[in-house]
Scaffold this motif. Structure first.
Motif, PDB file in Angstrom:
ATOM      1  N   ALA A 193       0.824  -1.213   0.000  1.00 19.58           N
ATOM      2  CA  ALA A 193       0.000   0.000   0.000  1.00 19.58           C
ATOM      3  C   ALA A 193       0.858   1.263   0.000  1.00 19.58           C
ATOM      4  O   ALA A 193       0.430   2.294  -0.520  1.00 19.58           O
ATOM      5  CB  ALA A 193      -0.958  -0.006   1.183  1.00 19.58           C
ATOM      6  N   THR A 194       2.063   1.199   0.573  1.00 18.58           N
ATOM      7  CA  THR A 194       2.931   2.383   0.531  1.00 18.58           C
ATOM      8  C   THR A 194       3.484   2.613  -0.867  1.00 18.58           C
ATOM      9  O   THR A 194       3.860   3.735  -1.200  1.00 18.58           O
ATOM     10  CB  THR A 194       4.119   2.267   1.513  1.00 18.58           C
ATOM     11  OG1 THR A 194       4.945   1.171   1.135  1.00 18.58           O
ATOM     12  CG2 THR A 194       3.648   2.132   2.940  1.00 18.58           C
ATOM     13  N   ALA A 221      -5.595   0.783  -0.565  1.00 14.80           N
ATOM     14  CA  ALA A 221      -5.979   1.158   0.800  1.00 14.80           C
ATOM     15  C   ALA A 221      -7.046   0.205   1.336  1.00 14.80           C
ATOM     16  O   ALA A 221      -7.000  -0.213   2.499  1.00 14.80           O
ATOM     17  CB  ALA A 221      -6.471   2.601   0.841  1.00 14.80           C
ATOM     18  N   ASP A 276       1.720   1.707  -3.635  1.00 11.25           N
ATOM     19  CA  ASP A 276       0.554   1.809  -4.517  1.00 11.25           C
ATOM     20  C   ASP A 276      -0.517   2.542  -3.725  1.00 11.25           C
ATOM     21  O   ASP A 276      -1.223   1.953  -2.920  1.00 11.25           O
ATOM     22  CB  ASP A 276       0.080   0.406  -4.909  1.00 11.25           C
ATOM     23  CG  ASP A 276      -1.210   0.410  -5.718  1.00 11.25           C
ATOM     24  OD1 ASP A 276      -1.780   1.491  -5.996  1.00 11.25           O
ATOM     25  OD2 ASP A 276      -1.668  -0.691  -6.059  1.00 11.25           O
ATOM     26  N   GLU A 277      -0.629   3.819  -3.928  1.00 11.49           N
ATOM     27  CA  GLU A 277      -1.518   4.640  -3.104  1.00 11.49           C
ATOM     28  C   GLU A 277      -2.937   4.728  -3.649  1.00 11.49           C
ATOM     29  O   GLU A 277      -3.661   5.676  -3.353  1.00 11.49           O
ATOM     30  CB  GLU A 277      -0.911   6.029  -2.931  1.00 11.49           C
ATOM     31  CG  GLU A 277       0.413   5.971  -2.182  1.00 11.49           C
ATOM     32  CD  GLU A 277       1.045   7.333  -1.974  1.00 11.49           C
ATOM     33  OE1 GLU A 277       0.422   8.358  -2.336  1.00 11.49           O
ATOM     34  OE2 GLU A 277       2.157   7.363  -1.456  1.00 11.49           O
TER      35      GLU A 277
END
Length: 163
Positions: A101-102, A110, A104-105
């Protein structure tokens, strides 16, 4: 059946059934962790090269999860230990999801992270306290959360065609 297996099965007549349940959830969580790490571009060799970096921690957790699954396959059914294995695999998947997730925002990433964290918490509840892997309601909640986490990881594009 070995002496240990018959003792474990005698202690809890559902031990084999619970082994299947917890084992399937552990393998599913491990697969999610692998997929999230791949999506984040992290190989298992990252544990050796950057062990304190988030990628290294995720790779090391993935390595330990794989080792735990191997041990699970070679041991007698034990609902408490089997549920802890599933809990640890879900925690590994949550760590990998945080890393993915960091990198791929997107909203889907999320959502996948939130689902992974929920799956980890419900697996911990199923393994902990007096339940020790035997509580049907907690196990059902953990299975449901795992299924949602898999769906969210797929929606985020973390699984490749191999899964």
């Amino acid at each position: 059946m070995s002496g240990r297996e018959s003792a474990a099965a005698g202690a809890d007549p559902r031990a084999k059934e619970l082994r299947l349940l917890h084992g399937a959830r552990a393998r599913s969580a491990h697969d999610r962790a692998v997929a999230a790490c791949r999506h984040a571009g992290v190989g298992q060799d990252a544990a050796a090269t950057v062990p304190k970096d988030p990628a290294g921690r995720a790779a090391n957790a993935l390595r330990l999860s794989a080792r735990s699954l191997t041990a699970l396959a070679g041991s007698a059914p034990d609902p408490a230990a089997d549920a802890r294995c599933a809990r640890n695999a879900a925690a590994t998947a949550a760590l990998a999801a945080q890393l993915a997730a960091t990198r791929d925002e997107s909203p889907a990433a999320a959502a996948a992270l939130r689902a992974a964290l929920t799956a980890s918490r419900t697996a911990a509840a199923a393994a902990g306290g007096g339940a020790q892997g035997r509580d049907a309601a907690l196990n059902a909640a953990a299975e449901e959360a795992e299924a949602r986490a898999v769906g969210s990881a797929r929606a985020a594009g973390w699984f490749d065609r191999g899964f």
